[in-house]
Enzyme design. Sequence first.
Site, PDB file in Angstrom:
ATOM      1  N   GLY A  37       6.129  -5.398   8.347  1.00  0.00           N
ATOM      2  CA  GLY A  37       7.511  -5.112   8.715  1.00  0.00           C
ATOM      3  C   GLY A  37       8.522  -5.654   7.726  1.00  0.00           C
ATOM      4  N   LEU A  39      10.818  -3.761   6.431  1.00  0.00           N
ATOM      5  CA  LEU A  39      10.442  -2.726   5.464  1.00  0.00           C
ATOM      6  C   LEU A  39      11.480  -2.562   4.355  1.00  0.00           C
ATOM      7  CD1 LEU A  39       9.121  -0.072   8.033  1.00  0.00           C
ATOM      8  CD2 LEU A  39       7.814  -1.807   6.761  1.00  0.00           C
ATOM      9  N   HIS A  40      10.979  -2.248   3.177  1.00  0.00           N
ATOM     10  CA  HIS A  40      11.830  -1.965   2.018  1.00  0.00           C
ATOM     11  C   HIS A  40      11.296  -0.713   1.340  1.00  0.00           C
ATOM     12  CE1 HIS A  40       8.464  -3.653  -0.154  1.00  0.00           C
ATOM     13  NE2 HIS A  40       8.610  -4.811   0.476  1.00  0.00           N
ATOM     14  N   HIS A  43       7.517  -0.304   0.676  1.00  0.00           N
ATOM     15  CA  HIS A  43       6.757   0.182   1.832  1.00  0.00           C
ATOM     16  C   HIS A  43       6.970   1.695   2.008  1.00  0.00           C
ATOM     17  CE1 HIS A  43       7.501  -4.109   3.392  1.00  0.00           C
ATOM     18  NE2 HIS A  43       6.183  -4.025   3.340  1.00  0.00           N
ATOM     19  N   GLN A  70      -3.691 -14.619   8.796  1.00  0.00           N
ATOM     20  CA  GLN A  70      -3.639 -14.661   7.332  1.00  0.00           C
ATOM     21  C   GLN A  70      -2.642 -15.695   6.813  1.00  0.00           C
ATOM     22  OE1 GLN A  70      -2.430 -10.412   7.220  1.00  0.00           O
ATOM     23  NE2 GLN A  70      -1.098 -11.001   5.538  1.00  0.00           N
ATOM     24  N   ASP A 163       0.164  -5.962  -4.329  1.00  0.00           N
ATOM     25  CA  ASP A 163      -0.858  -6.924  -3.897  1.00  0.00           C
ATOM     26  C   ASP A 163      -2.204  -6.442  -4.447  1.00  0.00           C
ATOM     27  OD1 ASP A 163       0.674  -8.724  -1.810  1.00  0.00           O
ATOM     28  OD2 ASP A 163       1.322  -6.663  -1.493  1.00  0.00           O
ATOM     29  N   ARG A 200       9.709 -11.085   1.391  1.00  0.00           N
ATOM     30  CA  ARG A 200      10.013 -12.502   1.156  1.00  0.00           C
ATOM     31  C   ARG A 200      11.196 -12.703   0.211  1.00  0.00           C
ATOM     32  NH1 ARG A 200       4.063 -13.235   1.829  1.00  0.00           N
ATOM     33  NH2 ARG A 200       3.827 -14.601   3.636  1.00  0.00           N
TER      34      ARG A 200
HETATM   35  P1  AMP Z   1       3.447  -6.411   3.566  1.00  0.00           P
HETATM   36  O1  AMP Z   1       4.388  -5.894   4.613  1.00  0.00           O
HETATM   37  O2  AMP Z   1       4.096  -7.270   2.561  1.00  0.00           O
HETATM   38  O3  AMP Z   1       2.195  -6.980   4.153  1.00  0.00           O
HETATM   39  O4  AMP Z   1       2.965  -5.129   2.745  1.00  0.00           O
HETATM   40  C1  AMP Z   1       2.437  -4.007   3.365  1.00  0.00           C
HETATM   41  C2  AMP Z   1       1.952  -3.051   2.308  1.00  0.00           C
HETATM   42  O5  AMP Z   1       3.049  -2.701   1.467  1.00  0.00           O
HETATM   43  C3  AMP Z   1       0.873  -3.646   1.408  1.00  0.00           C
HETATM   44  O6  AMP Z   1      -0.066  -2.624   1.068  1.00  0.00           O
HETATM   45  C4  AMP Z   1       1.667  -4.075   0.199  1.00  0.00           C
HETATM   46  O7  AMP Z   1       0.899  -4.117  -0.992  1.00  0.00           O
HETATM   47  C5  AMP Z   1       2.701  -2.973   0.132  1.00  0.00           C
HETATM   48  N1  AMP Z   1       3.871  -3.393  -0.642  1.00  0.00           N
HETATM   49  C6  AMP Z   1       4.574  -4.550  -0.511  1.00  0.00           C
HETATM   50  N2  AMP Z   1       5.550  -4.611  -1.441  1.00  0.00           N
HETATM   51  C7  AMP Z   1       5.446  -3.478  -2.180  1.00  0.00           C
HETATM   52  C8  AMP Z   1       6.152  -2.950  -3.297  1.00  0.00           C
HETATM   53  N3  AMP Z   1       7.169  -3.598  -3.873  1.00  0.00           N
HETATM   54  N4  AMP Z   1       5.754  -1.756  -3.794  1.00  0.00           N
HETATM   55  C9  AMP Z   1       4.732  -1.074  -3.247  1.00  0.00           C
HETATM   56  N5  AMP Z   1       4.027  -1.518  -2.189  1.00  0.00           N
HETATM   57  C10 AMP Z   1       4.371  -2.699  -1.664  1.00  0.00           C
END
Ligand code: AMP
Length: 292
Positions: A37, A39-40, A43, A70, A163, A200
């Site tokens: 969540g 979201l940007h 995502h 995690q 990631d 973050r």
């Molecule tokens: P998170 O919400 O940070 O756990 O990320 C969820 C998914 O979004 C994971 O597959 C991340 O690798 C991906 N993600 C996070 N930041 C980015 C970004 N800047 N560009 C592309 N994918 C991202």
Amino acid sequence: MRIVCGVKTYSTPAAMQRAAKLWKQEGRRIGFVPTMGYLHDGHMSLVRDARKRVGPNGIVVVSIYVNPTQFAPTEDLSRYPRDLKRDRALCRAEGVDALFLPSDAVMYPGRDAGAYSTYVVEERLTRRMEGASRPAHFRGVTTVVAKLFNCVLPDVSVFGAKDWQQAAVIRRMTTDLNFPIQIVVAPTGRAEDGLALSSRNAYLNPEEREQATVLIRSIEAARTAVRRGPVGVADLTKAIRRLIATAPAAKLDYVEFFHGESLEPVDEVRKGTHMALAVFLGKTRLIDNGRL
Ligand code: AMP
């Protein structure tokens, strides 16, 4: 199932599985983007990729779940940023079909009382980098992603290159455990100044935000260095440390150079070698990576 803001919302594994089985009976492909969540656009670019892969008649599911297993006890679980209202609006605008929003109680029933006791562990790709810095992290990631796969029953699932190690670990787990799911890794979404988008980043004060470009500048400096020919790991690490020291709020956690596919460390860094780093900006730990 509830429809809030035009996006179907499921909050238990059983309800999610029932819906997924119906979609499959209707011959619709399911594309899945797991997230925590806040979201940007990074995502949302994964959402757009999932849509392309399942087609207009397919179903795109986004999960939003801040997975406690995690996070280490010392990490930011309790203050991880959340804004479900905004996330919902973003998902609706992007044409997401369904949201899976499980609670801790349905994901890990009886965990506090010690009843929950099954975890998924990848034992090779998780040894270095994020796995070394955050020892319990990947056990939580592989466990939750396996559980989410069993709830959403996707044909394809999209992960971010941001990631990189996580994507490699998920790909390995999917193969090793015979999940009939295509794993896609989509490019890192970045701010204009090159900082990788991350939930973050919301923790950063203006000074830290400005200095956070030191991650992408480190990757670019390494790219420039290897253009002239192979470089020793120790020399390049020293140069990266010096660059990071120019940002007073930044503290290097690790920088590693490795084969992008196998994640095996290299002896010499050259064009095509992969680089990943983790840097603290104040108390906020950011990661980035790239192919050199
Ligand atoms: P998170 O919400 O940070 O756990 O990320 C969820 C998914 O979004 C994971 O597959 C991340 O690798 C991906 N993600 C996070 N930041 C980015 C970004 N800047 N560009 C592309 N994918 C991202």
